[in-house]
Design an enzyme around this catalytic site. Sequence first.
Site, PDB file in Angstrom:
ATOM      1  N   HIS A   1       0.838  -1.198   0.000  1.00 55.30           N
ATOM      2  CA  HIS A   1       0.000   0.000   0.000  1.00 55.30           C
ATOM      3  C   HIS A   1       0.881   1.259   0.000  1.00 55.30           C
ATOM      4  O   HIS A   1       0.668   2.178  -0.788  1.00 55.30           O
ATOM      5  CB  HIS A   1      -0.920  -0.030   1.232  1.00 55.30           C
ATOM      6  CG  HIS A   1      -1.701   1.218   1.445  1.00 55.30           C
ATOM      7  ND1 HIS A   1      -2.970   1.397   0.951  1.00 55.30           N
ATOM      8  CD2 HIS A   1      -1.392   2.359   2.110  1.00 55.30           C
ATOM      9  CE1 HIS A   1      -3.411   2.595   1.294  1.00 55.30           C
ATOM     10  NE2 HIS A   1      -2.462   3.197   2.008  1.00 55.30           N
ATOM     11  N   GLU A   2       1.877   1.289   0.861  1.00 55.34           N
ATOM     12  CA  GLU A   2       2.772   2.448   0.939  1.00 55.34           C
ATOM     13  C   GLU A   2       3.614   2.590  -0.331  1.00 55.34           C
ATOM     14  O   GLU A   2       3.857   3.701  -0.795  1.00 55.34           O
ATOM     15  CB  GLU A   2       3.666   2.359   2.175  1.00 55.34           C
ATOM     16  CG  GLU A   2       2.907   2.430   3.493  1.00 55.34           C
ATOM     17  CD  GLU A   2       2.050   3.677   3.637  1.00 55.34           C
ATOM     18  OE1 GLU A   2       2.466   4.766   3.175  1.00 55.34           O
ATOM     19  OE2 GLU A   2       0.946   3.570   4.204  1.00 55.34           O
TER      20      GLU A   2
ATOM     21  N   HIS B   1       1.635   4.360  -2.891  1.00 55.36           N
ATOM     22  CA  HIS B   1       1.658   5.826  -2.709  1.00 55.36           C
ATOM     23  C   HIS B   1       2.897   6.429  -3.385  1.00 55.36           C
ATOM     24  O   HIS B   1       2.817   7.480  -4.025  1.00 55.36           O
ATOM     25  CB  HIS B   1       1.677   6.197  -1.224  1.00 55.36           C
ATOM     26  CG  HIS B   1       0.359   6.141  -0.543  1.00 55.36           C
ATOM     27  ND1 HIS B   1      -0.747   6.826  -0.973  1.00 55.36           N
ATOM     28  CD2 HIS B   1      -0.030   5.471   0.580  1.00 55.36           C
ATOM     29  CE1 HIS B   1      -1.769   6.603  -0.154  1.00 55.36           C
ATOM     30  NE2 HIS B   1      -1.355   5.775   0.790  1.00 55.36           N
TER      31      HIS B   1
ATOM     32  N   GLU C   1      -5.957   7.015  -1.053  1.00 51.68           N
ATOM     33  CA  GLU C   1      -5.926   5.800  -0.238  1.00 51.68           C
ATOM     34  C   GLU C   1      -6.599   4.637  -0.964  1.00 51.68           C
ATOM     35  O   GLU C   1      -6.103   3.512  -0.940  1.00 51.68           O
ATOM     36  CB  GLU C   1      -6.597   6.038   1.120  1.00 51.68           C
ATOM     37  CG  GLU C   1      -5.826   6.988   2.021  1.00 51.68           C
ATOM     38  CD  GLU C   1      -4.416   6.519   2.326  1.00 51.68           C
ATOM     39  OE1 GLU C   1      -4.189   5.293   2.486  1.00 51.68           O
ATOM     40  OE2 GLU C   1      -3.516   7.369   2.396  1.00 51.68           O
TER      41      GLU C   1
ATOM     42  N   ASP D   1      -4.720   1.222  -2.151  1.00 57.59           N
ATOM     43  CA  ASP D   1      -5.210  -0.125  -1.843  1.00 57.59           C
ATOM     44  C   ASP D   1      -5.269  -0.977  -3.108  1.00 57.59           C
ATOM     45  O   ASP D   1      -4.783  -2.114  -3.131  1.00 57.59           O
ATOM     46  CB  ASP D   1      -6.611  -0.069  -1.209  1.00 57.59           C
ATOM     47  CG  ASP D   1      -6.611   0.321   0.252  1.00 57.59           C
ATOM     48  OD1 ASP D   1      -5.530   0.342   0.889  1.00 57.59           O
ATOM     49  OD2 ASP D   1      -7.708   0.607   0.779  1.00 57.59           O
TER      50      ASP D   1
END
Length: 167
Positions: free
Chosen positions: A29-30, A33, A83, A87
Amino acid sequence: ALPGGRIVIMGGLLAAAASPEELAGVLAHETAHIIRRHATRAMIKNTSTALLLQMLLGNDNLGGLAAGGLQTLAQLRYSRDNEQEADRRGLELLVAAGIDPRGMVDFLAHLDEQERGFAIPAYLSTHPATADRIHALEQAIAIRLRKNDPPVVIGEEEWSKLKGGCR
């Protein structure tokens, strides 16, 4: 995830992750980003939004207050969209790496349990509701997951050493 593409793993994350797949889910997930440059895009968007609102509403006390409130609401919406994208992209990264993406859902389920009774209205949150994130990921996993379970990331012994070594 930090600007420049670094991810810092805190001891609390390792303590909260019940499996290597859960940790991999958070890291995916990070990483998403970083790949999508969400922090950089947010800085550019926030600056341009602030300038536009100040031009429209003025820079006096009342105009500045109104502009600040509107900008905050716009930032929160943009953050929730980021976000959701992180995901989805994180899930794709896990599947591509052959890592069981259900770990991402399991980690969010732990968060959801902790958040019970402390939910804030969605329009005031930087993240979508955890239950909504779980539902979206479960639907995506049902579509993408192969019939065979992905391989284990690391074994039980290595996982215990990793968690114990970071305390």
